[in-house]
Design a protein around this motif. Structure first.
Motif, PDB file in Angstrom:
ATOM      1  N   PRO A 108       0.807  -1.233   0.000  1.00 11.93           N
ATOM      2  CA  PRO A 108       0.000   0.000   0.000  1.00 11.93           C
ATOM      3  C   PRO A 108       0.835   1.276   0.000  1.00 11.93           C
ATOM      4  CG  PRO A 108      -0.930  -1.605   1.525  1.00 11.93           C
ATOM      5  CD  PRO A 108       0.391  -2.167   1.065  1.00 11.93           C
ATOM      6  N   ALA A 109       2.000   1.251   0.646  1.00  9.37           N
ATOM      7  CA  ALA A 109       2.813   2.468   0.724  1.00  9.37           C
ATOM      8  C   ALA A 109       3.302   2.928  -0.633  1.00  9.37           C
ATOM      9  CB  ALA A 109       4.016   2.234   1.644  1.00  9.37           C
ATOM     10  N   PRO A 171      15.627   7.883   2.392  1.00 11.45           N
ATOM     11  CA  PRO A 171      15.762   7.664   3.833  1.00 11.45           C
ATOM     12  C   PRO A 171      14.454   7.184   4.457  1.00 11.45           C
ATOM     13  CG  PRO A 171      15.444   9.983   3.380  1.00 11.45           C
ATOM     14  CD  PRO A 171      15.527   9.301   2.041  1.00 11.45           C
ATOM     15  N   LEU A 172      14.571   6.500   5.581  1.00 10.67           N
ATOM     16  CA  LEU A 172      13.424   6.229   6.443  1.00 10.67           C
ATOM     17  C   LEU A 172      13.356   7.369   7.448  1.00 10.67           C
ATOM     18  CD1 LEU A 172      13.747   2.378   7.063  1.00 10.67           C
ATOM     19  CD2 LEU A 172      12.197   3.562   5.508  1.00 10.67           C
ATOM     20  N   PRO A 234       0.990   3.869   5.107  1.00 14.24           N
ATOM     21  CA  PRO A 234       0.012   4.965   5.058  1.00 14.24           C
ATOM     22  C   PRO A 234      -0.798   5.107   6.339  1.00 14.24           C
ATOM     23  CG  PRO A 234       0.040   3.795   2.965  1.00 14.24           C
ATOM     24  CD  PRO A 234       0.890   3.005   3.912  1.00 14.24           C
ATOM     25  N   THR A 235      -1.140   3.984   6.988  1.00 10.67           N
ATOM     26  CA  THR A 235      -1.883   4.068   8.249  1.00 10.67           C
ATOM     27  C   THR A 235      -1.032   4.727   9.323  1.00 10.67           C
ATOM     28  OG1 THR A 235      -3.177   2.100   7.723  1.00 10.67           O
ATOM     29  CG2 THR A 235      -3.055   2.727  10.030  1.00 10.67           C
ATOM     30  N   LEU A 236       0.239   4.358   9.393  1.00 11.18           N
ATOM     31  CA  LEU A 236       1.137   4.980  10.368  1.00 11.18           C
ATOM     32  C   LEU A 236       1.286   6.471  10.093  1.00 11.18           C
ATOM     33  CD1 LEU A 236       4.013   2.333  10.623  1.00 11.18           C
ATOM     34  CD2 LEU A 236       2.050   2.630  12.134  1.00 11.18           C
ATOM     35  N   LEU A 237       1.419   6.823   8.829  1.00 11.44           N
ATOM     36  CA  LEU A 237       1.573   8.227   8.465  1.00 11.44           C
ATOM     37  C   LEU A 237       0.335   9.029   8.865  1.00 11.44           C
ATOM     38  CD1 LEU A 237       3.392  10.287   6.900  1.00 11.44           C
ATOM     39  CD2 LEU A 237       1.951   9.809   4.919  1.00 11.44           C
ATOM     40  N   ALA A 247       6.149   8.389  13.833  1.00  9.79           N
ATOM     41  CA  ALA A 247       6.166   7.277  12.894  1.00  9.79           C
ATOM     42  C   ALA A 247       7.475   7.291  12.116  1.00  9.79           C
ATOM     43  CB  ALA A 247       4.981   7.362  11.936  1.00  9.79           C
ATOM     44  N   GLN A 248       7.978   6.109  11.798  1.00 10.56           N
ATOM     45  CA  GLN A 248       9.141   5.985  10.910  1.00 10.56           C
ATOM     46  C   GLN A 248       8.636   5.419   9.588  1.00 10.56           C
ATOM     47  OE1 GLN A 248      12.368   3.028  11.505  1.00 10.56           O
ATOM     48  NE2 GLN A 248      13.779   4.778  11.413  1.00 10.56           N
ATOM     49  N   VAL A 249       8.706   6.238   8.550  1.00 15.65           N
ATOM     50  CA  VAL A 249       8.109   5.885   7.256  1.00 15.65           C
ATOM     51  C   VAL A 249       9.077   6.244   6.128  1.00 15.65           C
ATOM     52  CG1 VAL A 249       5.732   6.189   8.078  1.00 15.65           C
ATOM     53  CG2 VAL A 249       6.958   8.126   7.080  1.00 15.65           C
ATOM     54  N   PRO A 250       8.886   5.690   4.929  1.00 20.11           N
ATOM     55  CA  PRO A 250       9.731   6.079   3.791  1.00 20.11           C
ATOM     56  C   PRO A 250       9.656   7.571   3.515  1.00 20.11           C
ATOM     57  CG  PRO A 250       8.501   4.083   3.281  1.00 20.11           C
ATOM     58  CD  PRO A 250       7.950   4.592   4.576  1.00 20.11           C
ATOM     59  N   GLY A 251      10.814   8.166   3.233  1.00 16.33           N
ATOM     60  CA  GLY A 251      10.877   9.605   2.988  1.00 16.33           C
ATOM     61  C   GLY A 251       9.910  10.107   1.934  1.00 16.33           C
ATOM     62  N   PRO A 252       9.794   9.446   0.767  1.00 17.05           N
ATOM     63  CA  PRO A 252       8.863   9.945  -0.250  1.00 17.05           C
ATOM     64  C   PRO A 252       7.411   9.974   0.219  1.00 17.05           C
ATOM     65  CG  PRO A 252      10.425   8.423  -1.219  1.00 17.05           C
ATOM     66  CD  PRO A 252      10.620   8.346   0.259  1.00 17.05           C
ATOM     67  N   LEU A 253       7.053   9.043   1.108  1.00 16.32           N
ATOM     68  CA  LEU A 253       5.679   9.006   1.603  1.00 16.32           C
ATOM     69  C   LEU A 253       5.391  10.181   2.534  1.00 16.32           C
ATOM     70  CD1 LEU A 253       3.072   7.276   1.602  1.00 16.32           C
ATOM     71  CD2 LEU A 253       3.954   6.137   3.638  1.00 16.32           C
TER      72      LEU A 253
END
Length: 327
Positions: A108-109, A171-172, A234-237, A247-253
């Motif tokens: 989903p991300a 980056p994360l 996406p839910t974490l974001l 939250a630790q998420v992918p940089g582009p997201l």
């Protein structure tokens, strides 16, 4: 008693020769049609008759006719052979041009940052391809799941896959909302996370993923705690934007939310790099035109690095290194 439905080796040998002779009622004309010698046609028919155990033709010096066995064989073998030819032609089309159903397994991300902007343009560019996207965080088996390819972060691609880079490394990012950070002290070091609500990801194998950081040349895993565990980024974001925690998420997201002020990036000196997103599939020879068209379209519009890279040369604690390819 269980019947044996296995087709014997060589069961179709001589059938085309038989059908040609039956059509022309002449061995020489059949040989000319198939571009072989009359002797080769005769040998193929005799071998077929020997396997069947019955004469198929009545031969004289002046004519060729069908026996009753030959008539019965012709009535069944003729339509079946034509259907085989038609099936081959249909399958051959899939190897010539982009057409058919293209099934992709995608986390989903990846959808909002990579695929959603490209779906409409891809479908318009290739109207003969039906695109089916199964958005799931599960690491599916492509073959058993009926998928042409999958998209995953580089560290999650198995070593026996061919991997095609779709995005540069990124980056994360640890991020939190301004509302959340007004209530808590801003973390400056990895150890400071102990006093924070950290939103976590559950992996497909059931384990909760630790947060990863770069401390000099080392990769550090931090065991964090918080009020929410999700199965997708996406839910974490979204929860972080609502102020539930970090939250630790992918940089582009997270990029758009950081740019518009809904989130603030934290611990950036310790950000670990992900190899990026890769499309992966089992073997180069299995790349049909429909998948090749998708790879080229995504690269063209996403700016993915087409250079050939070894995924084993990455900074990640995850095991496995996939074969990298530029497609």
């Amino acid at each position: 008693m269980k019947q044996n439905f296995t087709v014997r080796h060589g069961a179709l040998d001589g059938v085309e020769a038989f059908l040609s002779v039956a059509r022309h009622r002449n061995f020489r004309k059949a040989a000319a049609e198939l571009a072989v010698t009359p002797s080769a046609i005769s040998q193929a028919v005799r071998a077929l008759e020997a396997r069947i155990g019955a004469a198929l033709f009545i031969r004289t010096t002046r004519s060729v006719g069908l026996t009753e066995a030959g008539e019965r064989f012709l009535s069944r073998a003729g339509p079946a052979f034509e259907e085989l030819i038609a099936a081959s032609d249909v399958a051959r089309e899939f190897g010539k041009r982009p057409t058919g159903l293209l099934r992709l397994s995608v986390p989903p991300a990846v959808m909002p940052i990579l695929l959603e902007p490209l779906i409409a343009s891809f479908c318009q560019a290739y109207p003969e391809i039906e695109l089916e996207i199964v958005a799931s965080g599960e690491l599916v088996d492509l073959a058993t799941g009926g998928f042409d390819a999958g998209i995953r972060l580089g560290e999650l691609v198995a070593a026996d896959m061919v991997a095609v880079r779709l995005t540069p490394p990124f980056p994360l990012v640890v991020a939190g909302s301004p509302d959340y950070l007004r209530q808590r002290k801003r973390p400056e070091r990895i150890e400071d996370l102990r006093g924070h609500a950290c939103l976590r990801m559950r992996r497909s194998n059931g384990s909760v993923a630790p947060w990863r950081f770069a401390d000099g040349n080392k990769t550090v895993e931090a065991i964090v705690a918080g009020p929410l565990i999700a199965h997708d980024y996406p839910t974490l974001l979204g929860a972080a934007i609502q102020g539930l925690g970090l939250a630790q998420v992918p940089g582009p997201l997270a990029g758009a939310s950081i740019a518009d002020g809904r989130l603030q990036a934290l611990l950036t000196p310790f950000a670990v790099s992900s190899p990026g997103a890769f499309l992966y599939y089992p073997e180069r020879r299995q790349v049909l035109p429909k998948l090749r068209a998708f790879i080229d379209h995504v690269r063209l519009h996403s700016g993915g690095d087409p250079a050939r890279k070894r995924m084993g040369k990455r900074r990640s604690p995850e095991p496995g290194a996939a074969k990298a390819a530029d497609g």
